[in-house]
Design an enzyme around this catalytic site. Structure first.
Site, PDB file in Angstrom:
ATOM      1  NE  ARG A   1      -4.137   1.879   2.023  1.00  0.00           N
ATOM      2  CZ  ARG A   1      -4.233   3.124   2.493  1.00  0.00           C
ATOM      3  NH1 ARG A   1      -3.246   3.626   3.213  1.00  0.00           N
ATOM      4  NH2 ARG A   1      -5.301   3.861   2.243  1.00  0.00           N
ATOM      5  N   GLY A   2       0.788   2.013  -1.076  1.00  0.00           N
ATOM      6  CA  GLY A   2       1.718   3.111  -1.289  1.00  0.00           C
ATOM      7  C   GLY A   2       1.822   4.078  -0.137  1.00  0.00           C
ATOM      8  CD  GLU A   3      -2.919   6.881   1.229  1.00  0.00           C
ATOM      9  OE1 GLU A   3      -3.201   6.764   2.445  1.00  0.00           O
ATOM     10  OE2 GLU A   3      -3.737   7.223   0.364  1.00  0.00           O
ATOM     11  CG  ASP A   4       0.034   1.890   4.942  1.00  0.00           C
ATOM     12  OD1 ASP A   4      -0.388   3.031   5.200  1.00  0.00           O
ATOM     13  OD2 ASP A   4      -0.664   0.870   5.040  1.00  0.00           O
ATOM     14  CB  THR A   5       5.492   0.353   2.843  1.00  0.00           C
ATOM     15  OG1 THR A   5       4.874  -0.209   1.671  1.00  0.00           O
ATOM     16  CG2 THR A   5       4.806  -0.162   4.090  1.00  0.00           C
ATOM     17  NE  ARG A   6       3.814   5.153  -3.921  1.00  0.00           N
ATOM     18  CZ  ARG A   6       3.466   4.311  -4.896  1.00  0.00           C
ATOM     19  NH1 ARG A   6       4.395   3.816  -5.689  1.00  0.00           N
ATOM     20  NH2 ARG A   6       2.218   3.945  -5.048  1.00  0.00           N
TER      21      ARG A   6
ATOM     22  N   GLY B   1     -12.034   3.875  -7.420  1.00  0.00           N
ATOM     23  CA  GLY B   1     -13.094   3.456  -8.320  1.00  0.00           C
ATOM     24  C   GLY B   1     -12.602   2.639  -9.486  1.00  0.00           C
TER      25      GLY B   1
ATOM     26  CD  GLU C   1      -1.163  -4.865  -6.212  1.00  0.00           C
ATOM     27  OE1 GLU C   1      -1.035  -3.759  -6.773  1.00  0.00           O
ATOM     28  OE2 GLU C   1      -0.445  -5.254  -5.267  1.00  0.00           O
TER      29      GLU C   1
END
Length: 434
Positions: free
Chosen positions: A23-28, A56, A90
């Site tokens: 999840r990008g916001e968490d670990t990118r 969406g 995914e």
């Protein structure tokens, strides 16, 4: 060693060594970035999605392809990983690859700032996320099934859709009439949602009767109507006459779809839609009411009760989650359907209340329903009684309901005429009010 074996067992068509699911916001910009750098420096070909998927959208085709053409998938389970539908999409693809080729696709989980047991047992934040998905799934199933079983209601709406979609430049008004609980509001919501985008502006005013009974209720409804049509928060309206002037001006320059739900007084019509000459050519007005006479001589569409087979389907959906009763409950189902007399609200309420109960509990509840209707149904139906114009009409209604149901009209009038004044006009009032 596991990674080496996975590489050796995989086919030569693999494009990537490692697919990174995160999840990008968490670990990118922290752990995932460091891990990706380390893997690349070690000689592994990695794939990570460096662009957020807009809300969406479904899983990007390139991500699906990248997963299927990778030897290894590393899943970074972070605190909010399960709140991302795309991460879960995914995950589905990853484990589908694992299932189809258990020795050819290695899956490695990494737990970042989250306890593994929370993911495994779906507790804490993870549990909250899955509870939300379950409710969303249930709602989707209900919508799909209800669309199928509400065939008659939707077929009744077909003619209204055609009326809304015609190319006429006339301002038209349609009244949808019927008793409480028969599905008037459901029908108008269906046709409104299907057609509002084809108008310049639209407004759906729900519960007009109930809202207008509150202090300054009509003025409040006028503010709501103006806000919808002008697409902005409107200034205060201090009295109904002021609201009428502003509404007349607003609806005169745009093609409007206006729906007034549950109207029971002519002053509500005067305050909210005045006369048809106010409206821009091609505008449409839909009004639901229990009082048919209120809207004559306009076009009146009467909602019909469900027939026996449609009633069984609707009741079974709420009672059993299917369109037919399960074994052992058929006789009780038939009794309830007969008691409901094609009223959708009654079928829904009683079906929901009986869902999951034993046959013995059903027998007891059905026996009770034969003597005393369900309170939710009574609450809905007594509105028609409470809206009767005066005590004379209320007494007339009670006399007929208690002593003359099923009797000839002329005979009933003759008997009641000796004890109740204005019987002829009173009966007509009762006929007009559903």
């Amino acid at each position: 060693m596991d990674i080496v074996r996975a590489q050796e067992a995989s086919s030569s068509i693999c494009t990537y060594d490692v697919f990174l699911s995160f999840r990008g916001e968490d670990t990118r910009n922290n752990f995932t970035d460091h891990l990706n750098t380390a893997l690349v420096q070690a000689g592994y070909r990695t794939f990570r999605d460096d662009y957020e998927i807009e809300r969406g959208q479904s899983l990007k085709p390139e991500l699906d392809k990248a997963i299927k053409s990778s030897r290894i998938s590393i899943i970074m389970f972070s605190k909010d990983y399960v709140f991302s539908p795309w991460c879960l999409d995914e995950l589905v693809v990853i484990f589908e690859c694992k299932r189809r080729a258990p020795s050819g696709h290695l899956v490695l989980p990494v737990f970042y700032d989250v306890c593994p047991s929370e993911i495994q047992k779906q507790k804490g934040r993870t549990g909250e996320a899955f509870d939300g998905y379950v409710e969303q799934y249930k709602a989707e199933i209900v919508h799909k099934k209800k669309t199928k079983i509400d065939g008659k209601g939707m077929s009744q709406a077909t003619n209204i859709n055609k009326w809304l979609q015609d190319d006429s430049s006339e301002v038209s008004l349609l009244a949808i009439c019927g008793m409480g609980g028969i599905g008037k509001t459901t029908m108008e919501k269906f046709v409104y949602d299907k057609n509002y985008e084809s108008f310049d502006c639209s407004c759906f005013l729900a519960n007009v009767r109930e809202m207008s009974e509150k202090p300054n209720g009509l003025a409040g409804l006028q503010r709501q109507l103006l806000s919808s049509i002008l697409n902005k928060k409107h200034e205060n309206i201090y009295n109904v006459d002021e609201g009428i002037i502003k509404i007349k001006e607003a609806v005169s320059c745009k093609r409007v779809l206006l729906v007034l739900d549950d109207v029971n007084q002519s002053d509500q019509l005067r305050a909210l839609c005045g006369v048809q000459d106010w409206f821009y050519p091609g505008s449409k007005i839909i009004i639901t009411t229990r009082y048919e006479r209120l809207l004559k001589p306009h076009v009146v569409y009467k909602v019909q009760e469900l027939d026996y087979y449609e009633s069984v389907k609707l009741f079974s959906f709420y009672a059993f989650g299917d369109v037919c009763p399960i074994e052992g409950y058929t006789e009780h189902t038939e009794t309830v359907v007969q008691l409901c007399r094609g009223l959708p609200l009654a079928l829904q309420v009683i079906g929901s209340s009986l869902c999951g109960r034993t046959v013995l509990q059903w027998a007891s509840e059905v026996k009770k329903l034969e003597a005393i209707p369900h309170w939710k149904i009574l609450d809905k139906l007594k509105i028609s009684y409470e809206c009767l114009q005066d005590d004379i009409n209320k007494r007339l209604f009670l006399d007929i309901a208690c002593f003359f149901v099923g009797n000839d009209k002329d005979y009933t009038i003759k008997v009641l005429d000796s004890t109740n004044t204005y019987v002829d006009v009173g009966i007509q009032n009762l006929i007009d009010r559903q």
